[in-house]
Enzyme design. Sequence first.
Site, PDB file in Angstrom:
ATOM      1  N   ASP A  42       0.852  -1.172   0.000  1.00  0.00           N
ATOM      2  CA  ASP A  42       0.000   0.000   0.000  1.00  0.00           C
ATOM      3  C   ASP A  42       0.899   1.238   0.000  1.00  0.00           C
ATOM      4  O   ASP A  42       1.843   1.310   0.805  1.00  0.00           O
ATOM      5  CB  ASP A  42      -0.828  -0.009   1.292  1.00  0.00           C
ATOM      6  CG  ASP A  42      -2.257   0.416   1.097  1.00  0.00           C
ATOM      7  OD1 ASP A  42      -2.467   1.426   0.411  1.00  0.00           O
ATOM      8  OD2 ASP A  42      -3.153  -0.234   1.652  1.00  0.00           O
ATOM      9  N   ASP A  54      -3.146   4.501  -2.399  1.00  0.00           N
ATOM     10  CA  ASP A  54      -4.257   4.872  -1.522  1.00  0.00           C
ATOM     11  C   ASP A  54      -4.793   6.261  -1.852  1.00  0.00           C
ATOM     12  O   ASP A  54      -4.014   7.215  -1.958  1.00  0.00           O
ATOM     13  CB  ASP A  54      -3.743   4.863  -0.071  1.00  0.00           C
ATOM     14  CG  ASP A  54      -4.804   5.241   0.924  1.00  0.00           C
ATOM     15  OD1 ASP A  54      -5.688   4.421   1.170  1.00  0.00           O
ATOM     16  OD2 ASP A  54      -4.746   6.381   1.441  1.00  0.00           O
ATOM     17  N   GLU A  68      -6.754   3.108  -5.575  1.00  0.00           N
ATOM     18  CA  GLU A  68      -8.068   3.071  -4.943  1.00  0.00           C
ATOM     19  C   GLU A  68      -8.999   4.007  -5.689  1.00  0.00           C
ATOM     20  O   GLU A  68      -8.649   5.149  -5.947  1.00  0.00           O
ATOM     21  CB  GLU A  68      -7.941   3.508  -3.488  1.00  0.00           C
ATOM     22  CG  GLU A  68      -9.252   3.453  -2.747  1.00  0.00           C
ATOM     23  CD  GLU A  68      -9.155   3.962  -1.326  1.00  0.00           C
ATOM     24  OE1 GLU A  68      -9.921   3.497  -0.497  1.00  0.00           O
ATOM     25  OE2 GLU A  68      -8.317   4.848  -1.057  1.00  0.00           O
ATOM     26  N   HIS A  89     -10.771  -3.545   4.187  1.00  0.00           N
ATOM     27  CA  HIS A  89     -10.600  -3.000   5.540  1.00  0.00           C
ATOM     28  C   HIS A  89     -11.450  -1.764   5.804  1.00  0.00           C
ATOM     29  O   HIS A  89     -11.426  -1.245   6.915  1.00  0.00           O
ATOM     30  CB  HIS A  89      -9.122  -2.667   5.746  1.00  0.00           C
ATOM     31  CG  HIS A  89      -8.661  -1.584   4.821  1.00  0.00           C
ATOM     32  ND1 HIS A  89      -8.570  -1.764   3.450  1.00  0.00           N
ATOM     33  CD2 HIS A  89      -8.325  -0.303   5.049  1.00  0.00           C
ATOM     34  CE1 HIS A  89      -8.193  -0.647   2.883  1.00  0.00           C
ATOM     35  NE2 HIS A  89      -8.029   0.265   3.831  1.00  0.00           N
ATOM     36  N   ASP A  90     -12.165  -1.280   4.811  1.00  0.00           N
ATOM     37  CA  ASP A  90     -13.026  -0.111   5.001  1.00  0.00           C
ATOM     38  C   ASP A  90     -14.505  -0.476   4.959  1.00  0.00           C
ATOM     39  O   ASP A  90     -15.362   0.416   4.892  1.00  0.00           O
ATOM     40  CB  ASP A  90     -12.765   0.930   3.894  1.00  0.00           C
ATOM     41  CG  ASP A  90     -11.374   1.537   3.967  1.00  0.00           C
ATOM     42  OD1 ASP A  90     -10.818   1.643   5.076  1.00  0.00           O
ATOM     43  OD2 ASP A  90     -10.848   1.923   2.900  1.00  0.00           O
TER      44      ASP A  90
HETATM   45  C1  GLC Z   1      -8.264   4.927   1.994  1.00  0.00           C
HETATM   46  C2  GLC Z   1      -7.979   3.736   2.881  1.00  0.00           C
HETATM   47  C3  GLC Z   1      -8.554   4.020   4.233  1.00  0.00           C
HETATM   48  C4  GLC Z   1      -7.849   5.242   4.793  1.00  0.00           C
HETATM   49  C5  GLC Z   1      -7.957   6.433   3.852  1.00  0.00           C
HETATM   50  C6  GLC Z   1      -6.994   7.510   4.230  1.00  0.00           C
HETATM   51  O1  GLC Z   1      -9.616   5.127   1.812  1.00  0.00           O
HETATM   52  O2  GLC Z   1      -8.494   2.564   2.307  1.00  0.00           O
HETATM   53  O3  GLC Z   1      -8.424   2.942   5.112  1.00  0.00           O
HETATM   54  O4  GLC Z   1      -8.419   5.576   6.023  1.00  0.00           O
HETATM   55  O5  GLC Z   1      -7.643   6.069   2.517  1.00  0.00           O
HETATM   56  O6  GLC Z   1      -5.665   7.116   3.978  1.00  0.00           O
END
Ligand code: GLC
Length: 576
Positions: free
Chosen positions: A128, A230, A284, A350-351
């Site tokens: 990541d 990310d 993402e 994880h979200d």
């Molecule tokens: C992305 C990640 C998340 C994180 C956010 C800020 O959405 O998947 O877990 O909190 O970015 O980095």
Amino acid sequence: MNRSFPPLFLFLLLIGCARNSEPTTVATETADDDWWKESIVYQIYPRSFQDTDGDGIGDLNGIIERLDYIESLGVTAVWLNPIYSSPNDDNGYDISDYRNIMTDFGTMADFDRMLAGMHERDIKLIMDVVVNHSSDEHEWFVQSKSSRDNPYRDYYHWWPAEKGDPPYRYSLFDAEGNAWKYDSTTDAYYLHYFSQKQPDLNWSNPKLRQEVYDIMTFWAEKGVDGFRLDAFQFAAKDTTYPEFPGLTDTTFIDYYAMQDGLHDYLREMNEQIFSKYGVMSVAEGAGRNFEDAHALVDADRQELNMAYAFDGVDVPKYGGYALTTMKEVFSRWDAEFAEDGWLSIFLSNHDQARMVSRWGNDSPEFRAPSTKLLNTFLLSMRGTPYAYYGDEIGMTNIDFDEIEDYQDIAARNGYTKARAQGKDMEQFMRELNFLSRDNGRTPMQWTEGPQAGFTTGTPWLPVNDNHAQINVAAQEDDPNSILNHFRQMTRLRQDHPVLVHGSYELLLPDHEELYAYTREWEGVRMLVVMNFSDEGVTVDLPELENAEVVIDNYESLSRTGSSADLNPWQAVILSL
Ligand code: GLC
């Protein structure tokens, strides 16, 4: 139109309304440049996977201990959530040193051993990369905020106080929802789309960009095989700051995502890193619409390898979803990418809430068949599947009552904000209970024993009580377990390229309980039929005649000619 970022839950929670030179070493050589298309990715949230030193936090040695297990799953790549040094305001998504390992997780020597262990098993590693923002404890930011003429000042976005109040921008994680934070040292505000401890980096500054490429070079030269960027679609900012009309699903994306410059940055990154080291890349989110998504991932663009779009998981989450909507969304994305580009397929991460709680039925009666059904879907769609740790055994959401039970900054600050706005807090807590990111982050359930075998200490987030029933040990030796069904599915996908590359045709689009489709490639055809309901359903499909069952989550499929009686949550793949 797709609205693929941010995940809707963030709105629900947060607005409180419901949301050079040649490289010295090169990453693992692959004969096939497109290995990532055939990959089956297993996502590990390292904090919650396996603790080995009793501090209640998972670590790299824990992952090393579990490498044989990971290999046994039949997955071919691991995506690891951030493991770099971090004060953990957002569990590692706030990085204070991109070239070091978080002390909770171990050392660089552990990392090297972990990577070597993966490569020995032919498992690739995707890291990541969190570079829309850093931690406010990163040296760059410490410097940047120290004076207005510091050389690092332009690594971040500052608004001098003498210009008056900064133009309003919304923050996803801020308890007050304001993305500007005043800092008295230099009498100026800095921008943070996420928490106050996650200041946004200034990508228009070439020096900052070069720093990031140097960091990525560092990891690529260690042999990392891929990067997941990310929140990267927010990296380019329109610093004329046009007036923000207020937060809705669409304004957020339109004002924050895919701003001018982003494609240039990605092409530069591709040139300096992805193509040079042969590493795969995924970001993402996938832009504001299909055109954006293609512009990010079509091969001739030389930017990213695959899209990771949120429309699938943004199908309404709370209070149930319509299967017809789910089918329509996944089918639309598949059709759009049938010729060019490549997709990621996922139902959780994880979200998100846990896969079976969200999409299946996590009651004791239906948990096993519905998890198997969802894994059948995940592993029989076109695109690269991402399986989230624990979903291979049917881990479920956890039941928290009090806000204090939640660890996630999004939950805690969302709560503060909702209260300040006078929201209905009972409703807020009910929704949080289902939607909170903590649901997807509880420790891996290895055994029925204390703390599910995750730790000998006190886990950072409680272990789900249902580890007594749901755990790896109990499922290992049971040929009919969710775990062994998952393994059969990964093997099936690996043995049948039609499941990777084949065209996809949706059958029965309006059926409210059944999801059925065919996959076809090089003369091979397969039929997937799944009953997304708690009731038995009879289906009549000409394709069923003479079709041969290759995998079934029940003992058998009852059928006559072109008709079949499916049990609740039955999922079958047949060869045609
Ligand atoms: C992305 C990640 C998340 C994180 C956010 C800020 O959405 O998947 O877990 O909190 O970015 O980095």
